[in-house]
Design a protein around this motif. Structure first.
Motif: not given
Lengths: 361, 319
Positions: A50, B220-223, A52, A71-73, A47
């Motif tokens: 990532a 979150d990861i996908d944006g 998170l 940020h994760p994205k 996490s």
């Protein structure tokens, strides 16, 4: 070039420190498995990679970039969850393309990439369905497809096979290995399953209570475990441990056990380097390094406790020096519980551990 | 003949007592397919007595003359006369329009405020448990109590709200909120929304707790930003609960005259007259039970049509 670097990563929840100064590096295209029992901090570490969860200290680098506050994205990663985390109200197609959709990739390009990934994973015919209409294995494929579509710098897998039944788990394991060989993306993979770790990883980090116990390639971890925890955690049946003392005898050095009554002669190369004679040690030997035979000089004597045929092998548990020792023997051995037994030891594959610290000698 | 070791009610009858033994007879009956109807019978009777009979009685009343202050007219069958009268009754049409306004605005405000409160409470920050109880408090108040409380707070001479609004300069002088046809409905809707938004908070919070957190991590990861997550994950996942909550609340709003009865009695003029209140007053002020029955039947039909159409539109039954 390394794709992932962790420097002194720490994490604590209040007073409870779950990760202590984790350092590691993963080369480009590598497959790192974080392995350990539940609660060892492996998922928390994932996490943190990532983004998170924030780390309490230390640095996370993806490529050359410190991503602590990214940020994760924006970390250029994709993640596959144990629960798959597919969006239940969207079709498979939209699920797979969602990351690209959020990044404003044009529809035509998105559809092409989704179709490519779907072909690769053989889920083309499922694109119009909702996740609720898929089987566990299909959901697993879609979840991986969603990650592949993004073409990230780093793939993160959080126990991706734990929700599958045994047969499917083996199939998907092979599939993941094939995908990794084909795509060559860098992977961090969390699991508590040592077989997954051994089969998939190019590097394995065995974790316990928030500390990496050993970070090496799978064969090294298996052959030369850094301590008794790693030795006992990897391998099934587990490595045998016998406590005793190293002594220099008339016929050369020997490992003496069962209060000095029994001895195992050791050739010079098998002796741990720099260990004083008369020192108490724990000897570790894997079940497959024990064979039936009284001819060898290096042998353990004991009494048979249990005989467990498994098909390809027969596991024989013998009581040696008051401790159970398992040997992996050929099938159809004619042994009965209660009989005395002599087990020849492959002295080239012995491990010695310090009884106090558990560290390898 | 083979001997049986089964206890009394089972096995073939052997004596005269076996043929009349009630325990044995019930035991035999329980093996037949009529048994389940017998088990359902008590609750079916109860429902018939307290739900079905009053409903049907109310419906047949709408086809009869029943004016308690005009016993000379009798209680004869009048066919559709009440329904015909309704078509040319201006109060009915005003009430219908007011009901639509009352229900629509109340539901929208209650849903939006309820959702915001539920999202806030779902964050599990320190203090949210105490906050949750505070937020739910209005819903625990009976309508009558809430109505009188707000009537006092909005009182044109004593009301604390007038005082506050004048002090902060939003209002020039004290205002009689419920005496002005331009503000009476809006003020009543504010009171209603304040009273019932916790209903949505409670149900939506339960729904939010059921959404797996992994979905938000994946998003979150996908944006997906917070708004995209709300629109594409949270709201779709809450769809069934939202549909159920809206239907329940609409039924409550259409059928309950109590809050408006206390706040405005439908006034000033007819500006807050809604169907439930009109039916209530027709029955218990004008003692015209026949016409009140017809008004109730119309409300009943409207609600049925609404619920059917709403479920069709939201497609909640297709998951």
């Amino acid at each position: 070039m390394s794709t992932l670097t962790l420097r002194g990563v720490r994490k604590s929840f209040g007073l409870l420190e779950v990760l202590h100064n984790v350092d590691l590096e993963l080369e480009d295209g590598g497959f790192l498995v974080l392995l350990g029992p539940s609660g060892c901090g492996k998922s928390t570490l994932l996490s943190i990679i990532a983004g998170l969860e924030p780390a309490s200290g230390g640095d996370v680098l993806i490529g050359e970039r410190v991503v602590n506050d990214v940020h994760p994205k924006d970390r250029n990663i994709a993640m596959v969850f144990q629960s798959y985390a597919l969006y239940p109200t969207m079709t498979v197609e939209r699920n797979m393309g969602f990351g690209l959709e959020m990044r404003g990739v044009p529809t035509a390009e998105r559809d092409g990439k989704v179709l490519d990934a779907a072909r690769l994973l053989q889920v083309e015919h499922l694109l119009a369905r909702k996740p609720g209409q898929l089987s566990g294995g299909q959901r697993q494929r879609v979840a991986m497809g969603r990650a592949i579509v993004r073409d990230p710098e780093l793939f993160l897998f959080d126990e991706p096979l734990s929700n599958l039944d045994a047969k499917l788990r083996v199939e998907m394991r092979t599939e993941i290995k094939r995908l990794h060989d084909r795509l060559g993306t860098t992977v961090v993979y969390v699991t508590h399953d040592q077989v997954e770790a051994m089969t998939l990883g190019t590097r394995v980090a065995v974790m316990r209570e928030g500390v990496i116990q050993q970070l090496a390639d799978p064969q090294t971890i298996y052959d030369r475990p850094a301590n008794m925890f790693v030795a006992g955690f990897i391998g099934s049946p587990a490595m045998n441990f016998i406590s005793g003392v190293l002594e220099a005898g008339p016929g050369g050095p020997a490992f003496v056990y069962e209060a000095g009554r029994l001895r195992l002669s050791l050739p010079e190369p098998a002796m741990p380097r720099g260990v004083a004679m008369g020192r108490p040690v724990i000897l570790g030997t894997r079940p497959e390094h024990l064979t039936l035979g009284s001819g060898s000089a290096a042998r353990l004597s004991g009494t048979i406790d249990v005989v467990e045929p498994t098909g390809p092998d027969t596991m024989v548990v013998a009581m040696i020096g008051g401790q159970p020792v398992t040997a992996r023997l050929p099938p159809r051995v004619a042994l009965r519980p209660g009989e005395p037994v002599e087990l020849a030891v492959d002295t080239s594959a012995l491990n010695f551990f310090d009884p106090e610290s558990g560290e390898r000698l | 003949m083979s001997r049986t070791f089964l206890p009394a009610p089972y096995g073939p009858p052997r004596t005269v007592w076996d043929r009349i033994n009630p325990v044995r007879l019930i035991g035999e009956l329980s093996e037949t397919r009529y048994w389940m109807y017998l088990l359902l019978l008590p609750s079916a009777l109860l429902i018939t007595a307290v739900v079905l009979y009053p409903t049907l009685y109310g419906m047949q009343m709408s086809f009869r003359e029943m004016r308690l202050n005009r016993p000379d007219l009798g209680t004869g069958f009048v066919g559709l006369r009440h329904y015909e009268r309704m078509l040319s009754d201006p109060v009915f049409w005003v009430s219908l329009r007011n009901t639509a306004v009352w229900v629509t605005f109340s539901i929208v405000i209650e849903f939006v405020v309820g959702l915001i409160a539920a999202l806030a409470l779902n964050r599990n920050l320190p203090g949210t448990k105490v906050l949750a109880v505070l937020i739910l408090l209005p819903y625990f108040l009976p309508n009558v109590v809430a109505g009188h409380m707000w009537a006092l707070m909005l009182d044109p001479r004593l009301g604390v709200i007038n005082d506050l609004l004048v002090r902060i300069g939003l209002l020039e002088g004290y205002k009689a909120w419920f005496a002005d046809p331009g503000t009476a409905m809006a003020a009543a809707i504010v009171v209603e929304a304040w009273h019932s938004f916790p209903f949505f908070t409670l149900l939506l919070l339960a729904g939010l707790k059921g959404i797996p957190t992994d979905l938000y991590k994946a998003a979150d990861i996908d944006g997906a930003g917070p708004f995209a997550q709300l629109r594409l994950i949270t709201l779709p996942m809450l769809r069934t609960i939202i549909a159920a909550a809206v239907i329940l609340r609409v039924i409550g709003l259409v059928n309950s005259p109590d809050l408006l009865l206390i706040l405005t009695s439908g006034g000033p003029g007819r500006s807050t007259q809604v169907l439930s209140l009109y039916a209530f007053q027709t029955a218990y002020r004008d003692f015209n039970f026949g016409y009140a029955g017809a008004l109730s039947v119309v409300m009943f039909v409207f609600l049925m049509v609404f619920a059917w159409a709403y479920i069709r539109i939201t497609k909640v039954n297709q998951e």
